[in-house]
Scaffold this motif. Sequence first.
Motif, PDB file in Angstrom:
ATOM      1  N   THR A   1       0.836  -1.198   0.000  1.00  0.00           N
ATOM      2  CA  THR A   1       0.000   0.000   0.000  1.00  0.00           C
ATOM      3  C   THR A   1       0.873   1.252   0.000  1.00  0.00           C
ATOM      4  OG1 THR A   1      -1.751  -1.154   1.201  1.00  0.00           O
ATOM      5  CG2 THR A   1      -1.826   1.246   1.203  1.00  0.00           C
TER       6      THR A   1
ATOM      7  N   GLU B   1       0.717   5.623  -0.094  1.00  0.00           N
ATOM      8  CA  GLU B   1      -0.054   6.853   0.002  1.00  0.00           C
ATOM      9  C   GLU B   1       0.474   7.803  -1.083  1.00  0.00           C
ATOM     10  OE1 GLU B   1      -2.651   7.229   1.846  1.00  0.00           O
ATOM     11  OE2 GLU B   1      -2.415   5.341   2.956  1.00  0.00           O
TER      12      GLU B   1
ATOM     13  N   GLN C   1      -4.922   6.159  -2.158  1.00  0.00           N
ATOM     14  CA  GLN C   1      -4.173   5.041  -1.591  1.00  0.00           C
ATOM     15  C   GLN C   1      -4.061   3.957  -2.660  1.00  0.00           C
ATOM     16  OE1 GLN C   1      -5.705   2.300   1.690  1.00  0.00           O
ATOM     17  NE2 GLN C   1      -4.303   3.601   2.868  1.00  0.00           N
TER      18      GLN C   1
ATOM     19  N   LYS D   1      -2.949   0.379  -3.941  1.00  0.00           N
ATOM     20  CA  LYS D   1      -2.672  -0.980  -3.494  1.00  0.00           C
ATOM     21  C   LYS D   1      -2.154  -1.791  -4.679  1.00  0.00           C
ATOM     22  CE  LYS D   1      -6.069  -0.979   0.259  1.00  0.00           C
ATOM     23  NZ  LYS D   1      -5.043  -1.049   1.332  1.00  0.00           N
TER      24      LYS D   1
END
Length: 233
Positions: free
Chosen positions: A32, A34, A123, A125
């Motif tokens: 993940t 940001e 975000q 992933k």
Amino acid sequence: MKSNLHTRAGRLLVLILWFFPSLAWAQWQTATYEIKAGYNGIYLFVDASHAASLNALLGSTPIDEVWLWKVDLSAAQFATSPQQPVDGGSRWLVWKKGKPAETTLKTLLGNTAYLIKSSSDFQWKVKGKPVPPRYQWTSKGQNLIGFSTPAGQPPNFDSFLSKVPGLVQDLEIFAYQGGPLGASNPDKVRALRTTNVDRGKAFWIRSKAGRFNRYFGPVSYTHLRAHETVLDL
């Protein structure tokens, strides 16, 4: 003696898995990130080359561009700031959303740094196969790399580089802040004690003196005899 050897080996395994947690996880892992609107430097510890194409992997995200710096271990091209991504004639590969004619990057590999341009904060992933850390540093030029630090409580640069004091005094480090590229993006890291070595973040780093190094974290293992080991943390 055998018991002591097993105990030391067990402790070493625990430390390896603590520093490199991806080795202890399942075959597939979701990393993940940001992402801020603008330009972001990331470092992938998962291999996402399984995706049929980057269009399939990225098409539904706000990511507009992905740039990969092609390392040349013999070139001295770093002056006072990192090279910005440009089109033709540079040492960058690029994926551009909706622009196949300008796209030269086909997949995302592990142990690789990327420059991500996004139209908004989100975000991201990324699913892939975890890979153990492996670094190639050029001692005469620039390096866009990241480090395998704990995700929850990353060390600051001063602590992270404390085992190599000669190197820390010699390094120049730059980091992307999001937003447009410019004189302050990427910005030079000047406060090593307050700047964290965030897992998954890529930094421009170079040794001003051209020092050769393979440093990837404050841990070393020395084999002395069959039943004795030394571990410096």
